[in-house]
Scaffold this motif. Structure first.
Motif, PDB file in Angstrom:
ATOM      1  N   TYR A  64       0.813  -1.228   0.000  1.00 10.88           N
ATOM      2  CA  TYR A  64       0.000   0.000   0.000  1.00 10.88           C
ATOM      3  C   TYR A  64       0.841   1.270   0.000  1.00 10.88           C
ATOM      4  CZ  TYR A  64      -3.642  -3.312   0.580  1.00 10.88           C
ATOM      5  OH  TYR A  64      -4.483  -4.374   0.363  1.00 10.88           O
ATOM      6  N   ARG A  65       2.090   1.145  -0.373  1.00 13.13           N
ATOM      7  CA  ARG A  65       3.051   2.241  -0.359  1.00 13.13           C
ATOM      8  C   ARG A  65       2.549   3.500  -1.063  1.00 13.13           C
ATOM      9  NH1 ARG A  65       9.112   1.061  -2.083  1.00 13.13           N
ATOM     10  NH2 ARG A  65      10.000   2.847  -1.052  1.00 13.13           N
ATOM     11  N   ALA A  66       1.957   3.339  -2.214  1.00  9.82           N
ATOM     12  CA  ALA A  66       1.505   4.499  -2.990  1.00  9.82           C
ATOM     13  C   ALA A  66       0.448   5.312  -2.240  1.00  9.82           C
ATOM     14  CB  ALA A  66       0.962   4.051  -4.338  1.00  9.82           C
ATOM     15  N   SER A  67      -0.286   4.690  -1.348  1.00  5.28           N
ATOM     16  CA  SER A  67      -1.347   5.415  -0.640  1.00  5.28           C
ATOM     17  C   SER A  67      -0.841   6.174   0.581  1.00  5.28           C
ATOM     18  CB  SER A  67      -2.466   4.446  -0.233  1.00  5.28           C
ATOM     19  OG  SER A  67      -2.047   3.579   0.788  1.00  5.28           O
ATOM     20  N   PHE A  68       0.448   6.013   0.932  1.00  6.28           N
ATOM     21  CA  PHE A  68       0.985   6.703   2.107  1.00  6.28           C
ATOM     22  C   PHE A  68       1.696   8.007   1.757  1.00  6.28           C
ATOM     23  CE2 PHE A  68       1.214   2.184   3.596  1.00  6.28           C
ATOM     24  CZ  PHE A  68       0.121   2.265   4.415  1.00  6.28           C
ATOM     25  N   THR A  69       2.340   8.080   0.625  1.00  2.26           N
ATOM     26  CA  THR A  69       3.071   9.266   0.157  1.00  2.26           C
ATOM     27  C   THR A  69       3.914   9.907   1.259  1.00  2.26           C
ATOM     28  OG1 THR A  69       1.220  10.785   0.535  1.00  2.26           O
ATOM     29  CG2 THR A  69       1.382   9.793  -1.643  1.00  2.26           C
ATOM     30  N   ASP A  70       4.909   9.192   1.691  1.00  2.20           N
ATOM     31  CA  ASP A  70       5.806   9.664   2.749  1.00  2.20           C
ATOM     32  C   ASP A  70       7.234   9.343   2.311  1.00  2.20           C
ATOM     33  OD1 ASP A  70       7.273  10.107   5.106  1.00  2.20           O
ATOM     34  OD2 ASP A  70       5.602   9.464   6.372  1.00  2.20           O
TER      35      ASP A  70
END
Length: 176
Positions: free
Chosen positions: A157-163
């Motif tokens: 789910y990396r793309a949904s965190f944007t950090d």
């Protein structure tokens, strides 16, 4: 999902809300109405319907009520994603994933936060079963209880965190 349920998701607003939950599991209601530019009451109405029809599940992380597609995540995965959705908790988890064991002071230095702030977040992560502490003499070390699960869910789910900071830490871990 029954045919009746699929038919109900034909409503564009409801379908958009559900799709956002699928794409961003653990999203909270404010993010839904901000992201989709919908009125709060509209989002709440459709969320209530989706929940009543067992299409979405609710998880309370103590700060927000978060939404997940039904039957997609067990409780431990929801706990991890709940924490990953909170910026400072996500960064604490990332440092622990990259360095395995750290003290409160180490994390405070890395994150430029006070020891008390880091201690509070570690306590919440420990209550959620994501972090455990060990005493090493006078030092208290913290580590992830299931680092592979945290890394896996972050990666998926990396793309949904944007950090970017957390991305660099997980990239560092992956390079080993």
């Amino acid at each position: 999902m029954s045919e009746d349920t699929a038919a109900e998701l034909e409503l564009p607003t409801r379908r958009a809300i559900y799709q956002r939950i699928v794409d961003t599991p653990g999203i909270h209601v404010r993010a839904l109405f901000d992201d989709l530019d919908l009125a709060k009451g509209t989002v709440q109405y459709h969320l209530r319907w989706l929940e009543d029809e067992d299409i979405v599940e609710v998880s309370d992380d103590g700060e927000y009520t978060r939404y997940y597609p039904a039957d997609s995540f067990d409780e431990s995965d929801r706990q991890v994603l709940n924490a990953l959705r909170r910026t400072l908790a996500r960064r604490v988890l990332a440092y622990l994933a990259a360095e395995e064991q750290l003290t409160t002071a180490d994390l405070a230095d890395h994150l430029d936060k006070s020891n008390s702030t880091i201690s509070w977040h570690l306590s919440k992560l420990q209550d959620a079963g994501l972090v455990e502490k060990h005493r090493d003499g006078r030092c208290v070390l913290y580590e992830l209880t299931d680092p592979q699960r945290v890394r896996y869910l972050y990666t998926v789910y990396r793309a949904s965190f944007t950090d970017r900071l957390v991305d660099r830490l997980f990239d560092l871990w992956e390079s080993y």
